[in-house]
Scaffold this active site. Structure first.
Site, short mmCIF file in Angstrom:
data_model
loop_
_atom_site.label_atom_id
_atom_site.label_comp_id
_atom_site.label_asym_id
_atom_site.label_seq_id
_atom_site.Cartn_x
_atom_site.Cartn_y
_atom_site.Cartn_z
N CYS A 26 -34.92 -0.85 1.66
CA CYS A 26 -34.12 -1.92 2.11
C CYS A 26 -34.71 -2.39 3.53
CB CYS A 26 -32.75 -1.70 2.40
SG CYS A 26 -32.43 -0.33 3.51
N HIS A 551 -28.27 -6.84 9.68
CA HIS A 551 -28.05 -6.56 8.47
C HIS A 551 -26.71 -6.89 7.76
CE1 HIS A 551 -27.73 -3.13 5.29
NE2 HIS A 551 -28.89 -2.81 5.67
#
Length: 629
Positions: A26, A551
């Site tokens: 990620c 995020h």
């Protein structure tokens, strides 16, 4: 840092290529699905230069790298003989089976973390009221006392409703059905009907008398069953009737089942756990305190301390006191003492400053910076903290020291929790924890870091690419950086984010936002230097050199871009308010993911502190915080 060598080290330390079922990345971490997590050398990985942290979450083995993760990932893949995508990623419904114990801890953590602010606030108020009453500053018969007591007791009395919402959210079912289940058994009519001695039945089946106020276990079990019932009914119901049929049938099944079977069983389990803990401390107090106090920091590291939260709440709700909270406080103060001991012993000015500041932070109950950044780094101070916690834990348990409310962090801010008949012993225990840990750290010593020799000024010209510009900025002195809100919503502390990489500030410092709208705008003037393929994370560097990460949600990388619509590309120049991303907040949450969004500065070594703008709710482009250089 040699990324190629780092990737080889990681490949070896996770057990080699043969132990990797799949690896993805990620925005900040490598995410491994390993055949056997035990084959990975976590201890060595954590101490590998270039690795910021290691954690296991949902059966996934995660290595936290930071902004360089794409480079490390590509190097890692290049060192593998087979493609990491040879096996398709498992969906949320068909994922590899979790370790049952890990699954339980993950469930309890996910349920209790979101409600801790409500419990903490109410508990702190109860502690303050007790303090006012002790010093005679308030009359127990006054309306002011009654109102304040009700505010403090409300969250605990109606805990089944609060837990109903949080448990349903964790399980991906309807939160308001969860609340309705909790509210049903808390209705005054039901409470009166289930009074001891009354013979009650439902369609001929006996209903056992049980008290649901302040209870924990019954509602957890009931909502877990409700999640299966709700999904089963949803599958067989026509879309036009779902709104009516699904909640009606779920309530009609679960509430009676809870009252007939689940509730009494849950009460028995909850009371059994509470009675067991109290028996242990009443009959083996010193030994129990020595063992539990010494192990508490280890429980926190593994996340197992969340399993004790229901017991703490249950003890205070049923008995009016708890033995475990003082032990948690001893463990935290011991970590503070060890960090302060490092500050006294170290000859390195940076280490002295770091350990002193993290030690003070730990005194306030926030131990992660001291524990991970200092004590575990130097190893022996961490051992000293465990010993200090064990000794102080034995002391407070010998005198049966209690906490009387839940509220505040387990540090100086949590002092109201221990105000009561055993308060003096608690204070002595705190002093013992800090002093013993600091002295042991000084005596045991540690491998100090020598002072760094100043390097010569670089002579190479500044790079022109956006990513290289991030590195070049590190060579200049940082300026104060204002960070404006990228999202409209509710401002949260990073400690409320259900992911240790953020809550423990491993990745950096900042705040989180619980979105009320599905749009992200730029919080700074600068450049987009990375954008995850799944769209859930955006990396930026400001014109003044602040590296930032936004995020969106936790574990939303698993959605593989579904519900995310990027509006910029890596390398794009942006100004405050420019739209970066749109996302479908409701669909993401329906898929079972939280949308809480950390907004952090990742190069915090360039800054001294984070200064909040003091907002609890925020709109796009409102000032969120300032990174002070």
């Amino acid at each position: 840092m040699d990324k190629q060598q780092l990737s080889k080290d990681i490949l070896k330390l996770v057990g080699g290529e043969e132990n990797i079922d799949q690896v993805t990345h990620c925005m900040t971490r490598l995410r491994f699905n390993l055949n056997d997590n035990k084959k990975a050398d976590k201890a060595t990985l954590k101490n590998t230069p270039g690795v910021m942290g290691v954690m296991e979450n949902g059966g996934q083995f995660q290595v936290i790298i930071g902004n360089d993760v794409p480079v490390v990932y590509n190097a890692l893949v290049g060192n593998m003989s087979k493609s990491p995508d040879a096996k398709p990623a498992a969906s949320s419904g068909t994922s590899k089976k979790k370790n049952p114990l890990s699954a339980v801890f993950d469930f309890i953590s996910g349920v209790f973390t979101p409600i801790l602010p409500a419990i903490t606030g109410a508990g702190m108020l109860k502690g303050i009221v007790a303090l006012l009453l002790t010093f005679g500053w308030i009359d127990a018969t006054s309306s002011t006392y009654i109102i304040l007591s009700a505010i403090g007791d409300g969250a605990f009395y109606f805990l089944p409703i609060i837990l109903g919402i949080s448990t349903a959210r964790k399980l991906g079912s309807n939160m308001y059905i969860g609340a309705a289940i909790g509210a049903s058994v808390m209705h005054p009519t039901i409470t009166a009907l289930l009074a001891p001695g009354e013979n009650v039945s439902f369609i001929g089946l006996p209903v056992v008398a049980a008290t649901y106020a302040s209870s924990v276990i019954p509602i957890l079990i009931a909502i877990w069953l409700a999640s299966y019932v709700e999904k089963a009914i949803d599958k067989v119901t026509h879309a036009s009737l779902k709104l009516i049929v699904v909640p009606t049938v779920t309530l009609l099944i679960i509430v009676p089942v809870m009252m007939i079977a689940v509730g009494p069983l849950g009460v028995i389990i909850g009371n059994g756990l509470t009675d067991g803990i109290n028996w242990l401390f009443n009959n083996a107090g010193l030994f129990a305190g020595l063992l539990v106090g010494g192990a508490f920091s280890l429980l926190i590291i593994t996340g197992m301390h969340y399993a004790l939260v229901p017991i703490m709440i249950g003890s205070i709700a049923t008995l009016g006191y708890d033995y475990l909270i003082p032990l948690m406080m001893m463990a935290n103060f011991a970590q503070a003492g060890s960090a302060l001991g490092v500050s006294l012993k170290s000859k390195n000015k940076q280490i002295k400053s770091l350990s002193a500041s993290t030690g003070v932070t730990a005194l306030m109950g926030i131990t992660e910076p001291a524990m991970y950044g200092v004590n575990m780094r130097f190893k022996k101070p961490f051992v000293a903290a465990l010993i200090g916690a064990a000794i102080s834990g034995a002391f407070v348990s010998f005198f049966q020291t209690k906490a009387y409310v839940i509220g505040g962090l387990a540090g100086l801010s949590g002092i109201p929790m221990i105000i009561g008949p055993t308060f003096v012993y608690a204070l002595i225990g705190i002093i013992v924890a800090v002093v013993v840990s600091a002295i042991l750290t000084y005596i045991l010593g540690f491998e100090d870091v020598p002072e760094a020799v100043p390097a010569a000024e670089p002579t190479t010209p500044a790079a022109t690419t956006s990513v290289s510009a991030v590195t070049a900025v590190e060579e200049t002195k940082a300026l104060d950086q204002d960070v404006f809100s990228p999202i409209t919503g509710e401002v949260k502390s990073l400690s409320e984010v259900p992911d240790p990489a953020f809550s423990e500030e491993i990745m950096g410092k900042g705040f989180a936002i619980q979105p009320s709208e599905g749009r992200v705008v730029s919080p700074i003037n600068g450049t987009v230097f990375s954008l995850s393929k799944s769209g859930h994370a955006i990396g930026l560097v400001s014109d003044d050199g602040a590296e930032m990460l936004i995020h969106i949600g936790i574990d939303t990388v698993k959605l593989k871009g579904q519900f995310f619509s990027p509006k910029v590309q890596a390398g794009a120049k942006v100004a405050v308010g420019d739209v970066l991303m749109e996302f479908d907040r409701e669909e993401i949450e329906k898929a079972g993911y939280t949308t809480i969004t950390p907004v952090i500065i990742t190069n915090m070594h360039q800054y001294n502190s984070i200064e909040s703008a003091g907002r609890t709710t925020i709109k796009e482009k409102d000032l969120l915080f300032t990174a002070k250089a």
